[in-house]
Enzyme design. Structure first.
Site, mmCIF file in Angstrom:
data_model
loop_
_atom_site.group_PDB
_atom_site.id
_atom_site.type_symbol
_atom_site.label_atom_id
_atom_site.label_comp_id
_atom_site.label_asym_id
_atom_site.label_seq_id
_atom_site.Cartn_x
_atom_site.Cartn_y
_atom_site.Cartn_z
ATOM 1 N N CYS A 55 0.820 -1.210 0.000
ATOM 2 C CA CYS A 55 0.000 0.000 0.000
ATOM 3 C C CYS A 55 0.853 1.260 0.000
ATOM 4 O O CYS A 55 0.384 2.327 0.416
ATOM 5 C CB CYS A 55 -0.907 -0.009 1.225
ATOM 6 S SG CYS A 55 0.055 0.028 2.755
ATOM 7 N N GLN A 116 5.222 -10.036 -11.860
ATOM 8 C CA GLN A 116 4.602 -11.311 -12.274
ATOM 9 C C GLN A 116 3.108 -11.232 -11.985
ATOM 10 O O GLN A 116 2.350 -10.849 -12.853
ATOM 11 C CB GLN A 116 5.296 -12.483 -11.590
ATOM 12 C CG GLN A 116 6.662 -12.742 -12.227
ATOM 13 C CD GLN A 116 7.370 -13.958 -11.698
ATOM 14 O OE1 GLN A 116 6.815 -14.803 -11.022
ATOM 15 N NE2 GLN A 116 8.654 -14.049 -12.004
ATOM 16 N N LEU A 267 -1.050 10.428 22.325
ATOM 17 C CA LEU A 267 -0.593 11.266 21.218
ATOM 18 C C LEU A 267 -0.426 10.343 20.020
ATOM 19 O O LEU A 267 0.053 9.212 20.170
ATOM 20 C CB LEU A 267 0.762 11.889 21.568
ATOM 21 C CG LEU A 267 0.751 13.343 22.027
ATOM 22 C CD1 LEU A 267 -0.108 13.493 23.261
ATOM 23 C CD2 LEU A 267 2.165 13.830 22.299
ATOM 24 N N SER A 357 7.828 7.860 14.870
ATOM 25 C CA SER A 357 8.545 8.978 15.476
ATOM 26 C C SER A 357 9.449 8.468 16.591
ATOM 27 O O SER A 357 9.217 7.395 17.166
ATOM 28 C CB SER A 357 7.538 9.964 16.053
ATOM 29 O OG SER A 357 6.809 9.329 17.090
ATOM 30 N N GLY A 809 -0.885 -17.468 -6.204
ATOM 31 C CA GLY A 809 -1.680 -18.611 -5.743
ATOM 32 C C GLY A 809 -0.817 -19.659 -5.076
ATOM 33 O O GLY A 809 -1.040 -20.041 -3.943
ATOM 34 N N ALA A 1091 0.339 -27.726 -10.932
ATOM 35 C CA ALA A 1091 1.213 -28.848 -11.292
ATOM 36 C C ALA A 1091 2.098 -28.543 -12.495
ATOM 37 O O ALA A 1091 2.503 -29.449 -13.228
ATOM 38 C CB ALA A 1091 0.399 -30.120 -11.533
ATOM 39 N N GLU A 1251 7.069 -25.343 -10.365
ATOM 40 C CA GLU A 1251 7.267 -25.917 -9.031
ATOM 41 C C GLU A 1251 8.689 -26.371 -8.737
ATOM 42 O O GLU A 1251 9.116 -26.373 -7.590
ATOM 43 C CB GLU A 1251 6.364 -27.140 -8.874
ATOM 44 C CG GLU A 1251 4.902 -26.819 -8.988
ATOM 45 C CD GLU A 1251 4.104 -28.087 -9.075
ATOM 46 O OE1 GLU A 1251 3.551 -28.477 -8.055
ATOM 47 O OE2 GLU A 1251 4.060 -28.694 -10.159
HETATM 48 C C1 LIG Z 1 5.822 -3.127 10.304
HETATM 49 C C2 LIG Z 1 6.532 -2.627 11.517
HETATM 50 C C3 LIG Z 1 7.830 -3.041 11.727
HETATM 51 C C4 LIG Z 1 8.518 -2.599 12.860
HETATM 52 N N1 LIG Z 1 9.796 -3.030 13.037
HETATM 53 C C5 LIG Z 1 10.491 -2.614 14.127
HETATM 54 C C6 LIG Z 1 11.821 -3.054 14.347
HETATM 55 O O1 LIG Z 1 12.399 -3.802 13.562
HETATM 56 N N2 LIG Z 1 12.452 -2.624 15.468
HETATM 57 C C7 LIG Z 1 11.846 -1.794 16.362
HETATM 58 O O2 LIG Z 1 12.480 -1.441 17.339
HETATM 59 N N3 LIG Z 1 10.606 -1.358 16.181
HETATM 60 C C8 LIG Z 1 9.903 -1.764 15.090
HETATM 61 N N4 LIG Z 1 8.623 -1.334 14.922
HETATM 62 C C9 LIG Z 1 7.999 -0.503 15.947
HETATM 63 C C10 LIG Z 1 8.193 0.967 15.675
HETATM 64 O O3 LIG Z 1 9.507 1.336 15.895
HETATM 65 C C11 LIG Z 1 7.276 1.749 16.585
HETATM 66 O O4 LIG Z 1 5.967 1.350 16.293
HETATM 67 C C12 LIG Z 1 7.367 3.219 16.361
HETATM 68 O O5 LIG Z 1 8.619 3.687 16.620
HETATM 69 C C13 LIG Z 1 6.300 3.995 17.135
HETATM 70 O O6 LIG Z 1 6.292 5.346 16.715
HETATM 71 P P1 LIG Z 1 4.966 6.074 16.235
HETATM 72 O O7 LIG Z 1 5.321 7.477 15.978
HETATM 73 O O8 LIG Z 1 4.366 5.367 15.107
HETATM 74 O O9 LIG Z 1 4.064 5.929 17.524
HETATM 75 P P2 LIG Z 1 2.488 5.988 17.646
HETATM 76 O O10 LIG Z 1 1.929 4.679 17.237
HETATM 77 O O11 LIG Z 1 1.970 7.176 16.956
HETATM 78 O O12 LIG Z 1 2.360 6.184 19.200
HETATM 79 C C14 LIG Z 1 2.784 5.196 20.069
HETATM 80 C C15 LIG Z 1 2.623 5.606 21.537
HETATM 81 O O13 LIG Z 1 3.546 6.635 21.855
HETATM 82 C C16 LIG Z 1 2.896 7.692 22.526
HETATM 83 N N5 LIG Z 1 3.571 8.932 22.133
HETATM 84 C C17 LIG Z 1 4.018 9.229 20.901
HETATM 85 N N6 LIG Z 1 4.665 10.407 20.924
HETATM 86 C C18 LIG Z 1 4.602 10.861 22.181
HETATM 87 C C19 LIG Z 1 5.083 12.029 22.827
HETATM 88 N N7 LIG Z 1 5.770 12.940 22.168
HETATM 89 N N8 LIG Z 1 4.830 12.168 24.136
HETATM 90 C C20 LIG Z 1 4.131 11.250 24.814
HETATM 91 N N9 LIG Z 1 3.654 10.125 24.256
HETATM 92 C C21 LIG Z 1 3.892 9.947 22.962
HETATM 93 C C22 LIG Z 1 1.481 7.628 22.075
HETATM 94 O O14 LIG Z 1 0.641 8.174 23.049
HETATM 95 C C23 LIG Z 1 1.262 6.143 21.879
HETATM 96 O O15 LIG Z 1 0.859 5.558 23.067
HETATM 97 C C24 LIG Z 1 7.900 -1.738 13.788
HETATM 98 C C25 LIG Z 1 6.591 -1.306 13.564
HETATM 99 C C26 LIG Z 1 5.908 -1.746 12.445
HETATM 100 C C27 LIG Z 1 4.518 -1.297 12.201
HETATM 101 S S1 FES Z 2 4.771 -9.903 -8.543
HETATM 102 FE FE1 FES Z 2 5.385 -9.408 -6.545
HETATM 103 S S2 FES Z 2 3.945 -10.457 -5.345
HETATM 104 FE FE2 FES Z 2 3.474 -11.151 -7.321
HETATM 105 S S1 FES Z 3 -1.088 -3.538 3.270
HETATM 106 FE FE1 FES Z 3 -0.100 -1.840 4.070
HETATM 107 S S2 FES Z 3 1.867 -2.574 4.456
HETATM 108 FE FE2 FES Z 3 0.803 -4.348 3.893
#
Ligand SMILES: Cc1cc2nc3c(=O)[nH]c(=O)nc-3n(C[C@H](O)[C@H](O)[C@H](O)COP(=O)(O)OP(=O)(O)OC[C@H]3O[C@@H](n4cnc5c(N)ncnc54)[C@H](O)[C@@H]3O)c2cc1C
Ligand code: FES
Ligand code: FES
Length: 1320
Positions: A55, A116, A267, A357, A809, A1091, A1251
């Site tokens: 997405c 693909q 937040l 963040s 598939g 297959a 396959e």
């Molecule tokens: C697909 C995926 C892969 C990831 N892989 C990793 C990885 O490999 N390693 C890893 O360490 N992490 C990983 N993460 C986690 C990611 O690092 C954290 O989700 C991210 O850092 C959170 O930040 P955000 O801004 O999105 O927080 P949000 O989801 O927006 O907020 C999270 C929380 O923080 C609070 N908050 C945010 N800012 C403040 C502020 N300024 N003051 C007070 N409270 C605050 C909010 O109230 C909330 O409760 C992954 C996440 C995803 C979705």
């Molecule tokens: S071409 Fe990438 S998932 Fe099918």
């Molecule tokens: S559908 Fe959004 S990352 Fe997979």
């Protein structure tokens, strides 16, 4: 229901157009808004959790701090629309279209064969596009980084990277533009015959033909948004949804006031933590406070003693800020920054780093956090602020454990994080180990810091912090305290490990499992740190030579090197077409996928991209939470009362048959597994349907027995079908005459199909004659049609199934789509309204089952020279709770077990176990990839016992002359031997083997392994009825041709191939031809596209239809040889000659007599060989591959399904289930296709390769085994002949036993309930 109060207008731009949303709902994501409100369906849904990149879109914002426009990629599924105020969104539709102008990224990915099935393509395009908006000529490293968050299940990534490389500073791809020759052809590896052959091609596209990238053509940042950004609205904006209110203040003061008023409101910044949590826990926050417009949270301050970074900065920005600091300051001051940078490179994908963040990361306190352990040891401080003022709190374990005394107060927010500089004699390092190198949550992460007394080795200060080993980040304070004053030497290391294992303890049942592995990592990481510090000290000693530090042996230095993330290299070689072949004839040429350009522009329509139909309803399935139970009651009343809910479909609503007696569509009375479908909610919207399923109350009574594992099934005699057996020679007698006998066990885990497009279907009931139109993502529309017919009790001729294209598939859409189609059809008939059913990724993974896990036992008898005389294999597959394809999979397994080997005395037995797990089903290779792992494991066991190399044993026992298989089908192994020799030659196997051995002698902590695997794979179904196909070809009066056939476009390019056939047969350019869809109304009674024979049989049918048409046209052509095609068609029409023909192919007559154990079940064989070289890190178990096939590589190395002791699948998304990412692609990946094979059963020498490649991925597995064996030999560890696949880092690490694995405490499995159970 009361109306929400009036909201402010939400203003943002999409593809240059202004969007004003007057009633923006904070719960609506950008993905849903694009797809549903704006009908921009190019952006795809595949996981909904930010984990796959399907997405991806670009967001552009004005950055108030730098006063520049920032373009960054994001995953639209995690972005609430309310966060987009003042932003410009660019989607795949916004950058180019086949109707106007293609963007170079779109053109190149399609023409480089980087698409693909095309489902991942728009996401790939947008990641690459965003990169180019920021860097016109990116480096390869930047390209890899940009694509690291995008998954693709089809292409193996190499062609995608090849297309991206054409934009890079220095394109070093093998498709050498200047010389036109590949690097392999230029020397080094060019000893093979094939590379010198003039008729072998390596070019798949011509780079010079690509349109150049012209940045002046890009969409500009909307001037209106720029004006808005320069005069920012200071007023608070509020958006009220049905359940959630979004408040976005314009000033810090207002934010603090709001936080004081709504202390419980989170937040929201990146929403990468809140979003997934809200989704999985169904949690709703009535108020969300968005600080996105508060510039104070994005400030960065550099002082003489440290760096203060605003909590609102994205992790991508943090990375840039740190990189700048590292480049500006002396090395001694930037130790912590370097450690953070190391982890910021591998933390998630680029999109998540752009969204997440720093504040959100710290405050989320995830136990797996990569950054928190480093911030803790780096003595970071949190600057918090409230209406009361500011204060500092230390970022330490107490804060991370959420202790009230160390935490923020509810009315406080985090403003910034202060990270001090490091000093001389201070050393900071970061470590992590995950299933994959990148974009995978760490099993264990760590931050480590030591300060030594100046110019000595005495520990002055030590901090060690771990993630992944507890509920939060854990510090080892006691251990550190006790080590202060100790010299940095071996005795200290010993003591530290002992202390650490005591302090950082992990119970056997710890959530996440992998307990012993994690314990080992705790000490292995410390050992790495110990060596790193010594290494650094060595450098410093040169300056102040006052102290003597322990020496590190050169053999140990390899422990310090991390595997670099490198872009894969390689070529594909194939036979070029005959120089006499007409230019217009496309057969044998690398033709771009027919839909390639549409995939790249997002204009290719998949099932769920079909616009909403009038009065359409949405269906969501309700599944069992019990593994084996009686259903006592189902209470639907609360669900039915919810707004928008129209009905709940249960088994009682089925007018016809409810599936089979032992495989019901909807459960009646009893459930057999977690995930079994019980009923289905039908509502006006998907959101309403999803809310309703939570209100359905089902009560159960547990039933006995509950069986999950193969072992338990054997104990309970729980099988789905009778044993399948093949035997030749006299096995008992042979065992008596051999020099040696080895017995062993092989366990192969299951595999999830992980097609990017989840299962989906739309059923549209028609007003007349009970007719139904079904649009479905399936490999077998006829099966869907038949199942719907029997379920509804209406004739097949009223039901039409349409398949335009399928987003992958791999066998998973052969049988299952019929279940979803039939349930949706019941809903459509009952409500009289169209039904759309789109499975969420979690439900898809829970419900559908996958590849069968396998347990095999072998006994092999052999002579000391390695000649195998007798082999007895007994294997069991875990079939799950219903038969599905398990009997056929067992048969295939047994038929194919001998692989490429001639062994005179054989006995193969196989059974499918019935367990209380979702039914396993067809999957690429149909048992072959699992079964043959046993055979190949026997080979390695024999090699180990004879003291010979596995390749010698393979060669010695391989078929050499025309012979018969165990089931007495004759075949010639000539091509097999040719493949083997070519592979040995092209991979320079023998010289590599010597290099591997040299490397292993010099390195103790890293080992290399190499393996070459031969393959004999029988193509097709062992059932005659499957070997047929039909096609329908129409020629219209303007000369255009419409081709229809029985195959489905799954990404394999079958439609492209069929037009190549039609083009050659009709001697007409492909541009005259079109394929619209596969439909049961045009070609009836089709067989599943599976297959590996889809192109063979359908190609023959298309050929037949074209030949019939051409024959009819012949007299006309003869009469007017100089005429055009259009002239002939016009004449034919005038002369009343039919311009429509049905083609039919009556294919192979397969027969197999299981009583006698003989037959001719397969039309032909494909042969292959693959060589892989890997390097493993004995301390962490990480591996780096240098040659393999990607999906197979996933099966054998990373894809691990985890089940709870209650039979609940844990791994239900890309976070927990790791398919290979772009950084896992082999460093060097070369593919050679042998020139034509001749069999009358295939079309124009086509080869059923769908396959077979899967199994060749096992060469990676055996290369890893080889490397592990080298480590074991050096450590004097006796091999135990128990083989486990996948060879995950955990398996590898634990197999390379050493002083650290010996140190860790072991648990008695009888004393606790483990977090997960092995089911193979
Ligand atoms: C697909 C995926 C892969 C990831 N892989 C990793 C990885 O490999 N390693 C890893 O360490 N992490 C990983 N993460 C986690 C990611 O690092 C954290 O989700 C991210 O850092 C959170 O930040 P955000 O801004 O999105 O927080 P949000 O989801 O927006 O907020 C999270 C929380 O923080 C609070 N908050 C945010 N800012 C403040 C502020 N300024 N003051 C007070 N409270 C605050 C909010 O109230 C909330 O409760 C992954 C996440 C995803 C979705
Ligand atoms: S071409 Fe990438 S998932 Fe099918
Ligand atoms: S559908 Fe959004 S990352 Fe997979």
């Amino acid at each position: 229901m009361s109306c929400p109060p009036k909201s402010d207008d939400l203003v943002f731009f999409v593809n240059g157009r202004k969007v004003i949303e007057r009633n923006a709902d904070p719960e609506v994501t950008l993905l849903n808004f694009l797809r549903k409100n704006l009908r921009l369906t190019g952006t795809k849904y595949a996981c909904g959790r930010g984990g796959c990149g399907a997405c991806t879109v670009m967001v552009s914002k004005h950055d108030p701090v730098s006063a520049k426009i920032r373009h960054f990629s994001i995953t639209a599924c995690l972005v609430p629309i309310c966060s987009l105020y003042g932003a410009a969104v660019t989607t795949v539709e916004g950058i180019g279209s086949i109707n106007t102008r293609l963007h170079p990224v779109q053109e190149r990915i399609a023409r480089s064969h980087g698409t693909q099935c095309g489902f991942c393509t728009p996401g790939m395009v947008m990641s690459m596009y965003t990169l180019l908006r920021n860097h016109l000529q990116p480096s390869e490293e930047q390209l890899m980084e940009a694509l690291g968050g995008n998954l693709c299940r089809c292409t193996g990534y190499r062609p995608i990277l090849a297309s991206g490389r054409t934009f890079c500073v220095e394109s070093t791809d093998c498709q050498k533009k200047r010389t036109g020759k590949c690097c392999l052809d230029l020397g080094g590896n060019d000893s093979s015959s094939l590379s010198r052959e003039s008729d072998i091609c390596t070019d798949l596209f011509v780079e010079e033909e690509f349109q150049p990238l012209d940045p002046t053509q890009e969409l500009i940042f909307p001037p209106e948004l720029l004006r808005m950004a320069k005069n920012p609205e200071k007023q608070t904006l509020t958006f009220h949804g049905e359940r959630v209110t979004w408040i976005s203040p314009g000033t810090l003061k207002d934010l603090l006031e709001l936080k004081a008023k709504h202390p419980e409101a989170p937040l929201i910044l990146g929403n990468t933590s809140l979003g997934p949590a809200m989704k999985s826990q169904g949690r709703v926050h009535p108020i969300l406070l968005s600080p996105a417009r508060i510039s104070e949270l994005s400030m960065v301050f550099k002082t003489s003693d440290g760096l203060t970074i605003g909590a609102g900065c994205s992790l991508a920005q943090v990375k840039d800020i740190l990189a700048e600091q590292v480049s500006e300051l002396p090395e001694e001051k930037t130790q912590t920054y370097r450690a953070l940078l190391k982890h910021l490179k591998s933390l998630a994908g680029q999109q998540i780093r752009n969204m997440a963040s720093l504040g959100g990361h710290v405050i989320s306190r995830h136990c797996y956090s990569d950054l928190n352990p480093i911030l803790v040891v780096g003595n970071a401080t949190l600057n918090v602020i409230s209406e009361e003022g500011t204060r500092q709190i230390p970022l330490n374990d107490h804060f991370l454990a959420g202790l009230a005394s160390a935490d923020l107060k509810p009315e406080e927010i985090l403003e910034s994080v202060y990270i001090p500089h490091s000093q001389k004699w201070e050393f900071v390092s970061a470590f992590r180990q995950a299933q994959c190198q990148q974009n995978a949550l760490a099993d264990v992460s760590a931050g480590m810091r030591v300060i030594l007394e100046e110019a000595t080795d005495t520990i002055k200060e030590l901090s060690l912090s771990y993630g992944g080993v507890g509920e939060s980040t854990i510090g080892a304070h006691k251990s550190c305290q006790q080590l202060i004053g100790r010299p940095w030497n071996e005795p200290m290391l010993e003591e530290a490990c002992r202390l650490l294992l005591e302090e950082v303890s992990l119970p056997g049942w710890a959530p996440g499992g992998r307990v012993e592995f994690k314990r080992t990592l705790v000490v292995s990481f410390f050992f790495k740190f110990y060596l790193e510090v010594l290494q650094e000290l060595k450098k410093l000693v040169k300056v102040s030579d006052s102290h003597h530090y322990p020496e590190i042996s050169d053999r140990f230095l390899s422990a310090l090197e991390d595997f670099p993330v490198t872009g894969p290299r390689g070529v594909q070689r194939y036979q070029s077409v005959d120089s006499h072949q007409s230019l217009q004839d496309p057969v044998g040429r690398p033709i771009m996928h027919l839909s390639g350009l549409k995939h790249a522009t997002g204009e290719a329509i998949f099932c769920d991209d079909i616009p909403m139909v009038d009065r359409e309803l949405f269906m969501v399935l309700v599944t069992s939470t019990k593994a084996h139970a009686k259903i006592i009651s189902i209470d639907l009343s609360e669900a039915l009362e919810l707004p928008g809910v129209v009905d709940v479909i249960t088994a009682e609503d089925i007018p016809g048959t409810n599936g089979a007696e032992d495989d019901k569509l909807l459960a009646v009375d009893e459930v057999l597994c977690v995930g079994q479908i019980i009923c289905a909610v039908v509502a006006e919207t998907d959101v309403q349907a999803k809310r309703a399923i939570e209100k359905i109350k089902i009560t159960y009574k547990d039933l006995e027995p509950i069986i999950f594992t193969i072992n338990d099934a054997i104990k309970h005699n729980s099988f789905l079908c009778p044993e399948k057996k093949l035997e030749q020679g006299n096995i008992e007698e042979a065992f008596e005459k051999v020099d040696q006998i080895v017995e062993g066990e092989v366990h192969v885990g299951g595999q999830e199909h992980f097609y990017m497009e989840t299962q989906r279907v739309i059923v549209i009931p028609k007003a007349e004659d009970k007719e139904l139109d079904i649009y479905v993502s399936t490999q077998d529309p006829a099966h869907v049609q038949k199942t719907v017919s029997s379920t509804l009790n209406i004739p097949i001729n009223r039901i039409t199934c349409h398949v335009k294209r399928v987003g992958g598939g791999f066998g998973g859409k052969v049988g299952r789509p019929a279940v979803f189609g039939a349930i949706a059809a019941v809903g459509a008939i009952k409500t009289g309204r169209p039904i759309r059913l789109v499975l969420d990724r979690e439900d898809d993974m829970l419900i559908t089952g996958g590849r069968h896990p396998l347990f095999g036992k072998y006994k092999v008898g052999f002579m000391n020279n390695g000649r195998i005389k007798a082999l007895d294999i007994e294997c069991f597959i875990n079939g799950g709770c219903t038969l599905d394809d398990s009997e056929q999979v067992t048969e295939f397994l047994i038929l194919k077990l001998e692989n490429a080997y001639k062994i005179r005395n054989l006995r193969f037995r196989g059974r499918a176990c019935m367990t209380n797990l979702p039914s396993n089903t067809a999957f690429r290779g149909f048992g072959f990839p699992q079964g043959t792992l046993i055979t190949e494991s026997c080979i390695t066991a024999v090699a180990a016992k004879c003291g010979l190399l596995p390749e010698e044993i393979r060669e010695k026992n391989m078929y050499k002359t025309i012979d018969k298989t165990i089931y007495k089908q004759a075949f010639s192994p000539e091509t097999l031997i040719r493949c083997w020799n070519e592979c040995l030659d092209k991979s320079s196997f023998h010289s590599r083997r010597i290099q591997v051995e040299e490397f292993n002698k010099k390195n103790y902590w890293k080992k290399k392994g190499i393996a070459i695997i031969p393959m004999k794979f029988s193509v097709g179904f062992a059932a005659t009825s499957y070997h047929q196909a039909a096609a329908l070809v129409h020629i219209y009066t303007d000369g255009s041709v419409l081709v229809t056939h029985g195959g489905n476009e799954l990404g394999q390019g079958i439609h492209t191939k069929m037009l190549q056939v039609a083009s050659r047969e009709l001697k007409l350019p492909m541009s005259y031809m079109h394929i619209c869809e596969t439909s049961t109304a045009t070609v009836p009674n089709t067989i599943a596209t599976a297959a590996s024979i889809g192109s063979d049989v359908n190609g023959k049918a298309v050929q037949n239809a074209c030949q019939i048409l051409l024959k009819r046209l012949e007299p006309i052509i003869k009469k007017n040889p100089g005429g055009t095609w259009e002239d002939w068609i016009e004449a034919a029409f005038e002369q009343r000659i039919s311009l429509s023909a049905t083609g039919y192919f009556r294919g192979y007559k397969a027969d197999m007599d299981w009583e006698k154990g003989e037959g001719d079940p397969f039309p032909y064989y494909v042969y292959g060989a693959a060589c892989s070289e890997v390097e493993i890190d004995c301390l962490t178990g990480a591996h780096k591959v240098e040659g393999s096939f990607i999906q197979g590589m996933g099966l054998y190395t990373t894809e691990e399904l985890k089940y709870s002791p209650e039979g609940v699948l844990y791994s239900r998304g890309p976070d927990e289930y790791k398919i290979p990412t772009i950084t896992d692609v082999p460093e060097e990946f070369n593919v050679s296709l042998l020139p034509s094979s001749q069999t009358p059963l295939t079309i124009y020498s086509s080869k059923g390769l769908g396959e077979s490649g899967m199994f060749l991925g096992s060469s990676v597995f055996f290369a890893i085994t080889d490397a592990v064996a080298a480590a074991c030999k050096e450590r004097d560890i006796v091999e135990d002949f128990i083989v486990k696949s996948p060879a995950t880092p955990e398996q590898v690490r634990m197999a390379c036993a050493d002083r650290f694995t010996e140190m860790i405490p072991r648990d008695d499995p009888q004393t606790f309930k483990p977090w997960s159970i092995p089911i193979a």
